[in-house]
Motif scaffolding. Sequence first.
Motif, short mmCIF file in Angstrom:
data_model
loop_
_atom_site.label_atom_id
_atom_site.label_comp_id
_atom_site.label_asym_id
_atom_site.label_seq_id
_atom_site.Cartn_x
_atom_site.Cartn_y
_atom_site.Cartn_z
N ASN B 113 -25.94 -25.00 -15.71
CA ASN B 113 -26.38 -23.61 -15.77
C ASN B 113 -26.11 -23.02 -17.16
O ASN B 113 -24.99 -23.11 -17.68
N ASP B 335 -35.38 -25.13 -13.78
CA ASP B 335 -35.46 -24.00 -12.84
C ASP B 335 -35.28 -22.70 -13.61
O ASP B 335 -34.17 -22.33 -13.98
N LEU B 338 -32.59 -20.41 -12.11
CA LEU B 338 -31.41 -21.02 -11.49
C LEU B 338 -30.33 -19.96 -11.30
O LEU B 338 -29.90 -19.32 -12.25
N GLU B 342 -24.82 -21.33 -9.19
CA GLU B 342 -24.92 -22.80 -9.21
C GLU B 342 -24.62 -23.29 -10.62
O GLU B 342 -25.52 -23.41 -11.45
N VAL B 345 -26.51 -28.72 -11.14
CA VAL B 345 -27.49 -29.13 -10.14
C VAL B 345 -27.23 -30.58 -9.76
O VAL B 345 -27.77 -31.51 -10.37
N TYR B 358 -31.89 -27.32 -3.05
CA TYR B 358 -32.63 -27.71 -4.23
C TYR B 358 -33.98 -28.32 -3.88
O TYR B 358 -34.22 -29.47 -4.15
#
Lengths: 217, 375
Positions: B113, B335, B338, B342, B345, B358
């Motif tokens: 992230n 993403d 996102l 999170e 991932v 997901y």
Amino acid sequence: MLLLAVDTATPAVTVALHDGSSVLAEESQVDARRHGELLLPAVDRVLAGAGLKPDAVTDVIVGVGPGPYTGLRVGLVTALTLGSALGVPVRGLCTLDGLAYASGAGSPFVVATDARRKEVYWARYADARTRLTEPAVDRPADIAEAVAGLPAVGAGALLYPGTFPDARGPEHQSAAALASLAAERLASGGEFLPALPLYLRRPDAQVPKNYKVVTPK
Amino acid sequence: MADEPLVLGIETSCDETGVGIVRGTTLLADAIASSVDEHARYGGVVPEVASRAHLEAMVPTIERALKEAGVSARDLDGIAVTAGPGLAGALLVGVSAAKTYAYALGKPLYGVNHLASHICVDQLEHGRLPEPTMALLVSGGHSSLLLAPDITADVRPMGATIDDAAGEAFDKIARVLQLGFPGGPVIDRLAREGDPSAIAFPRGLTGPRDAPYDFSFSGLKTSVARWIEAKRNAGEEVPVRDVAASFQEAVVDVLTRKAVRACKDEGVDHLMIGGGVAANSRLRALAQERCERAGIRLRVPRPGLCTDNGAMVAALGAEMVARNRPASDWELSADSSLPVTEPHVPGQTHDHQHQHQYPHDHDHVHEVAKDNLYS
Ligand SMILES: [Zn+2]
């Protein structure tokens, strides 16, 4: 020799392995929105299916478009990164040339793919191996005269029967055809394109209203 | 030291192509290629221009980082990449490159992230993050207050902007004052020669009933623009330095006040400030002053690590490796939204618990989603 060919310039996410004399493995999925998710797993399956590891690859071949940019870049950055990581050359081929080669045509024809925004990417060919014009992007109606009377292959031709009344397959790009064309060119000392995207259009120079805002409202 | 994880991180969420290499909490290389000059004439980041620049810069920047760090790609323990949030097309270039690099070298891949990376980068400057850490992230793309009990697994949103990001407000005011893009550095410079109390601009969302940790800069932006317009219409000269100083004061006053309050309310004795706006000299000074008064230790990385870079991604990746977090799989997608909750991932094959969180094709769903996933 082990050629790995990838092309993501059309809705097809397509990967093939070629040993210089024949295609060893290939895989294609048609999904215009998931090039990023689909490409590397496909590369993995194609190599694993042939019982090979990535470092067996000696040459990377990539379709450089023209094609919708987001998908097109996935194939290019994958090819370039693979080339850098493995220390092998990355060679570009025009995506339309792959479709032309796959058609096997022996007389003049047109290749057209979908450029979205009601346009097509297209070029004219003398035969399956000989392109006559630079790839271009146009509205089908604007090129009707230039392609009149010629058979046409590719999804762009099938989309616009008014301009391409004699549309036929193949509809989608195949990395196997691209790899076979590359193997022929390598053997004959023919030329490749640099592994750079053929965008053909300038970027939309529009700053989104909430630029940099990563949580769209 | 040598047994700490050696990780390469790739960042392409906006207009910087960043590749960093770290060993544990030690920075070895931080290579950056920026397309900011190409965007300047448009007055903002053009996604397609950014994506094109990422593709061109990707491999040269990876190779430059490896050279700078003096390590061989074969010795890496993992490849980390910003999986989101950010510009979808820009993220996709970095994610595709990272996957391929990891795959070709036989290394684990960590999609991480962007916001958690902005926090974790401070480990390269001030050592391990205390747990929990309060983080104020301010840039052209985000204004968030986050509580991070564990940067690899537990990041909680306390508040976020309900309209413009702080950095965006700087850019817009700079545009109104015809100072060019990006606006942050030039406003910071001019403000030093101006009077921050010259004009009383509004402090958004600071009323007793307002959300205590959310931000709003849209009203401030409008108010400043109107003030300038009124001056111009009256044929008077606009006191650019005073406007810059007073506007900047309004922004950093709210940011630091809310951040310090969040620390006090949650009993957290460390505040980390990151993101491009953390380079602002007045924000740093006021935060220092208010933290000292409240007995809070302030951690702000040097400006080069506050803006988007690859080192921050590598820093979080190294933490993922060190804490044995599951790797991502080859299907990893970019993403664009996102959620901050999170921090990474994990692959579906590694962690079945996350299977439903997901879905593969949710990217464009987020693109049109109306929800602010930070709030
Ligand atoms: Zn950022």
